[in-house]
Design a protein around this motif. Structure first.
Motif, PDB file in Angstrom:
ATOM      1  N   ASN A  76       2.549   9.520  -0.455  1.00 45.03           N
ATOM      2  CA  ASN A  76       2.951   8.512  -1.427  1.00 45.03           C
ATOM      3  C   ASN A  76       4.033   7.560  -0.944  1.00 45.03           C
ATOM      4  OD1 ASN A  76       1.291   8.616  -3.595  1.00 45.03           O
ATOM      5  ND2 ASN A  76       2.891   9.107  -5.058  1.00 45.03           N
ATOM      6  N   LYS A 136      -7.345   2.081  -8.218  1.00 45.80           N
ATOM      7  CA  LYS A 136      -7.108   3.085  -7.185  1.00 45.80           C
ATOM      8  C   LYS A 136      -8.158   2.933  -6.115  1.00 45.80           C
ATOM      9  CE  LYS A 136      -5.011   7.626  -7.278  1.00 45.80           C
ATOM     10  NZ  LYS A 136      -5.017   8.942  -7.939  1.00 45.80           N
ATOM     11  N   PRO A 170       5.502   4.247   0.645  1.00 41.90           N
ATOM     12  CA  PRO A 170       5.030   2.863   0.777  1.00 41.90           C
ATOM     13  C   PRO A 170       4.808   2.494   2.231  1.00 41.90           C
ATOM     14  CG  PRO A 170       7.343   2.940   0.091  1.00 41.90           C
ATOM     15  CD  PRO A 170       6.840   4.344   0.065  1.00 41.90           C
ATOM     16  N   TYR A 197       0.830  -1.196   0.000  1.00 39.74           N
ATOM     17  CA  TYR A 197       0.000   0.000   0.000  1.00 39.74           C
ATOM     18  C   TYR A 197       0.867   1.251   0.000  1.00 39.74           C
ATOM     19  CZ  TYR A 197      -4.249  -2.608   0.966  1.00 39.74           C
ATOM     20  OH  TYR A 197      -5.318  -3.441   0.881  1.00 39.74           O
ATOM     21  N   LYS A 198       0.255   2.328  -0.418  1.00 38.31           N
ATOM     22  CA  LYS A 198       0.955   3.609  -0.380  1.00 38.31           C
ATOM     23  C   LYS A 198       0.124   4.632   0.371  1.00 38.31           C
ATOM     24  CE  LYS A 198       4.152   4.086  -4.198  1.00 38.31           C
ATOM     25  NZ  LYS A 198       4.387   4.831  -5.455  1.00 38.31           N
ATOM     26  N   LYS A 255      -3.972   0.988  -2.569  1.00 40.66           N
ATOM     27  CA  LYS A 255      -3.196  -0.135  -3.080  1.00 40.66           C
ATOM     28  C   LYS A 255      -2.264   0.317  -4.180  1.00 40.66           C
ATOM     29  CE  LYS A 255      -5.577  -4.393  -2.078  1.00 40.66           C
ATOM     30  NZ  LYS A 255      -6.327  -5.519  -2.629  1.00 40.66           N
ATOM     31  N   GLU A 256      -1.082  -0.222  -4.128  1.00 42.07           N
ATOM     32  CA  GLU A 256      -0.105   0.154  -5.126  1.00 42.07           C
ATOM     33  C   GLU A 256      -0.312  -0.687  -6.383  1.00 42.07           C
ATOM     34  OE1 GLU A 256       4.056  -0.792  -4.604  1.00 42.07           O
ATOM     35  OE2 GLU A 256       4.490   1.314  -4.909  1.00 42.07           O
ATOM     36  N   ARG A 257      -1.279  -0.246  -7.157  1.00 43.03           N
ATOM     37  CA  ARG A 257      -1.534  -0.917  -8.431  1.00 43.03           C
ATOM     38  C   ARG A 257      -1.854   0.145  -9.459  1.00 43.03           C
ATOM     39  NH1 ARG A 257      -4.955  -6.416  -7.156  1.00 43.03           N
ATOM     40  NH2 ARG A 257      -3.267  -7.542  -6.217  1.00 43.03           N
TER      41      ARG A 257
END
Ligand SMILES: [Zn+2]
Length: 44
Positions: A8, A38, A10, A2-3, A32-34
């Motif tokens: 921003n 979002k 991590p 996650y961020k 979630k870091e994808r």
């Protein structure tokens, strides 16, 4: 992974844990870091 929604950074902790916040800015909003997904997650 996650961020932080603010700075921003991590997040290495489990965002599902109650009461966690960003180590850097103290924000409680993560996503979630994808690239395409979002999803905003609010820690309670
Ligand atoms: Zn932060």
């Amino acid at each position: 992974m996650y961020k932080c929604g603010k700075c921003n950074k991590p997040i290495h902790s489990n965002v599902n844990t109650v009461g966690i916040q960003c180590e850097a800015c103290g924000s409680k909003i993560f996503y979630k870091e994808r690239p395409n997904v979002k999803k905003v997650t609010k820690a309670r």
